[in-house]
Scaffold this motif. Structure first.
Motif, PDB file in Angstrom:
ATOM      1  N   LEU A 149       0.844  -1.184   0.000  1.00 21.89           N
ATOM      2  CA  LEU A 149       0.000   0.000   0.000  1.00 21.89           C
ATOM      3  C   LEU A 149       0.882   1.238   0.000  1.00 21.89           C
ATOM      4  O   LEU A 149       1.882   1.293   0.721  1.00 21.89           O
ATOM      5  N   HIS A 150       0.533   2.227  -0.803  1.00 20.43           N
ATOM      6  CA  HIS A 150       1.320   3.457  -0.856  1.00 20.43           C
ATOM      7  C   HIS A 150       1.311   4.156   0.494  1.00 20.43           C
ATOM      8  O   HIS A 150       0.272   4.293   1.128  1.00 20.43           O
ATOM      9  N   ARG A 151       2.484   4.570   0.908  1.00 18.57           N
ATOM     10  CA  ARG A 151       2.642   5.365   2.127  1.00 18.57           C
ATOM     11  C   ARG A 151       3.624   6.478   1.815  1.00 18.57           C
ATOM     12  O   ARG A 151       4.693   6.221   1.268  1.00 18.57           O
ATOM     13  N   PRO A 152       3.264   7.704   2.159  1.00 17.03           N
ATOM     14  CA  PRO A 152       4.183   8.826   1.905  1.00 17.03           C
ATOM     15  C   PRO A 152       5.545   8.569   2.551  1.00 17.03           C
ATOM     16  O   PRO A 152       5.635   8.011   3.638  1.00 17.03           O
ATOM     17  N   GLY A 153       6.587   8.964   1.839  1.00 20.99           N
ATOM     18  CA  GLY A 153       7.943   8.802   2.343  1.00 20.99           C
ATOM     19  C   GLY A 153       8.569   7.465   1.988  1.00 20.99           C
ATOM     20  O   GLY A 153       9.744   7.244   2.249  1.00 20.99           O
ATOM     21  N   ARG A 154       7.792   6.573   1.437  1.00 18.56           N
ATOM     22  CA  ARG A 154       8.314   5.280   0.984  1.00 18.56           C
ATOM     23  C   ARG A 154       8.371   5.295  -0.531  1.00 18.56           C
ATOM     24  O   ARG A 154       7.873   6.206  -1.173  1.00 18.56           O
ATOM     25  N   SER A 155       8.921   4.246  -1.100  1.00 19.24           N
ATOM     26  CA  SER A 155       8.970   4.200  -2.567  1.00 19.24           C
ATOM     27  C   SER A 155       7.602   3.847  -3.118  1.00 19.24           C
ATOM     28  O   SER A 155       6.593   4.308  -2.617  1.00 19.24           O
ATOM     29  N   ALA A 156       7.532   3.025  -4.112  1.00 17.28           N
ATOM     30  CA  ALA A 156       6.287   2.731  -4.824  1.00 17.28           C
ATOM     31  C   ALA A 156       5.299   1.934  -3.978  1.00 17.28           C
ATOM     32  O   ALA A 156       5.680   1.146  -3.114  1.00 17.28           O
ATOM     33  N   GLY A 157       4.011   2.142  -4.273  1.00 16.10           N
ATOM     34  CA  GLY A 157       2.944   1.394  -3.618  1.00 16.10           C
ATOM     35  C   GLY A 157       1.612   1.691  -4.285  1.00 16.10           C
ATOM     36  O   GLY A 157       1.492   2.616  -5.089  1.00 16.10           O
ATOM     37  N   ILE A 158       0.612   0.912  -3.938  1.00 19.30           N
ATOM     38  CA  ILE A 158      -0.709   1.031  -4.546  1.00 19.30           C
ATOM     39  C   ILE A 158      -1.501   2.156  -3.909  1.00 19.30           C
ATOM     40  O   ILE A 158      -1.633   2.232  -2.696  1.00 19.30           O
ATOM     41  N   LEU A 159      -2.027   3.031  -4.767  1.00 19.34           N
ATOM     42  CA  LEU A 159      -2.903   4.125  -4.361  1.00 19.34           C
ATOM     43  C   LEU A 159      -4.191   3.945  -5.155  1.00 19.34           C
ATOM     44  O   LEU A 159      -4.264   4.272  -6.341  1.00 19.34           O
ATOM     45  N   GLN A 160      -5.195   3.361  -4.508  1.00 17.41           N
ATOM     46  CA  GLN A 160      -6.433   3.002  -5.195  1.00 17.41           C
ATOM     47  C   GLN A 160      -7.274   4.235  -5.469  1.00 17.41           C
ATOM     48  O   GLN A 160      -7.577   5.006  -4.581  1.00 17.41           O
ATOM     49  N   TRP A 161      -7.686   4.406  -6.751  1.00 19.91           N
ATOM     50  CA  TRP A 161      -8.506   5.555  -7.146  1.00 19.91           C
ATOM     51  C   TRP A 161      -9.924   5.169  -7.561  1.00 19.91           C
ATOM     52  O   TRP A 161     -10.746   6.044  -7.835  1.00 19.91           O
ATOM     53  N   GLY A 162     -10.244   3.868  -7.582  1.00 17.65           N
ATOM     54  CA  GLY A 162     -11.596   3.500  -7.985  1.00 17.65           C
ATOM     55  C   GLY A 162     -11.893   2.032  -7.794  1.00 17.65           C
ATOM     56  O   GLY A 162     -11.019   1.232  -7.451  1.00 17.65           O
ATOM     57  N   ALA A 163     -13.176   1.703  -8.013  1.00 14.57           N
ATOM     58  CA  ALA A 163     -13.643   0.329  -7.888  1.00 14.57           C
ATOM     59  C   ALA A 163     -14.870   0.137  -8.761  1.00 14.57           C
ATOM     60  O   ALA A 163     -15.547   1.100  -9.128  1.00 14.57           O
ATOM     61  N   SER A 164     -15.156  -1.125  -9.059  1.00 15.85           N
ATOM     62  CA  SER A 164     -16.356  -1.430  -9.843  1.00 15.85           C
ATOM     63  C   SER A 164     -17.382  -2.133  -8.957  1.00 15.85           C
ATOM     64  O   SER A 164     -17.051  -2.661  -7.890  1.00 15.85           O
ATOM     65  N   SER A 165     -18.594  -2.164  -9.428  1.00 15.86           N
ATOM     66  CA  SER A 165     -19.664  -2.852  -8.712  1.00 15.86           C
ATOM     67  C   SER A 165     -19.437  -4.364  -8.697  1.00 15.86           C
ATOM     68  O   SER A 165     -20.084  -5.071  -7.938  1.00 15.86           O
ATOM     69  N   GLN A 166     -18.517  -4.845  -9.519  1.00 12.07           N
ATOM     70  CA  GLN A 166     -18.212  -6.278  -9.577  1.00 12.07           C
ATOM     71  C   GLN A 166     -17.009  -6.664  -8.722  1.00 12.07           C
ATOM     72  O   GLN A 166     -16.539  -7.787  -8.774  1.00 12.07           O
TER      73      GLN A 166
END
Length: 176
Positions: free
Chosen positions: A92-109
């Motif tokens: 999971l993205h955390r400020p101050g760390r390198s790369a990570g997932i920052l979720q911007w959306g989701a589907s009904s499925q």
């Protein structure tokens, strides 16, 4: 941005022109966000595409579904560490760390859509990650708005509900 304009035309909407407190939202997020996403939010606000896809957006001001979602994901991961398995192999993205997932959306499925947020790169260069309910993350080297456009309009786009493959005209419903 060309993809936000294309998306607006595809769903036959006019830009809302929302005033958004990006400095406050980016402070909450711990860093800058892609310009494409900011333009999307100012034009669309909160809502849903085709009763299928929600992009974590804003109603204007300092309101931010994106920041709320990321904070909730962090708290959930702290309380239930097994939840963090869903963010493998990136975390999971955390400020101050390198790369990570920052979720911007989701589907009904149950599909999830995110950026591979990497503080060593400009936010506009972050790729999109997407995964179906139980699958692994797939990478798409494009902006969020281009991804949403292709998902909803491109008949050759496969997976994630494949709405574009239905040949139906996409639409957007603003949340109250």
């Amino acid at each position: 941005m060309i993809w936000v304009d294309r998306l607006m035309a595809a769903v036959d909407e006019r830009p809302l022109g929302l005033a958004v407190d990006w400095s406050g939202i980016e402070f909450r997020m711990g860093g800058a966000l892609p310009a494409d996403y900011k333009e999307f939010c100012e034009c669309f606000g909160r809502g849903e595409f085709c009763d299928y896809l929600t992009v974590y957006a804003t109603r204007g001001g300092a309101d931010s579904e994106l920041a709320d979602s990321q904070e909730a994901n962090r708290r959930l991961g702290e309380r239930h560490p097994v939840v963090m398995n869903g963010y493998r192999p990136y975390g999971l993205h955390r400020p101050g760390r390198s790369a990570g997932i920052l979720q911007w959306g989701a589907s009904s499925q149950g599909d999830e859509f995110a950026w591979l947020a990497d503080e060593s790169k400009k936010p506009d260069a972050w790729p999109v990650l997407a995964r179906e309910d139980a699958g692994g993350w797939r990478r798409y080297d494009m902006s969020m708005s281009e991804f949403v456009y292709r998902l909803l309009v491109d008949e050759s786009c496969e997976g994630f509900g494949g709405f574009g493959a239905t040949g139906q005209a996409p639409y957007f419903t603003i949340s109250p």
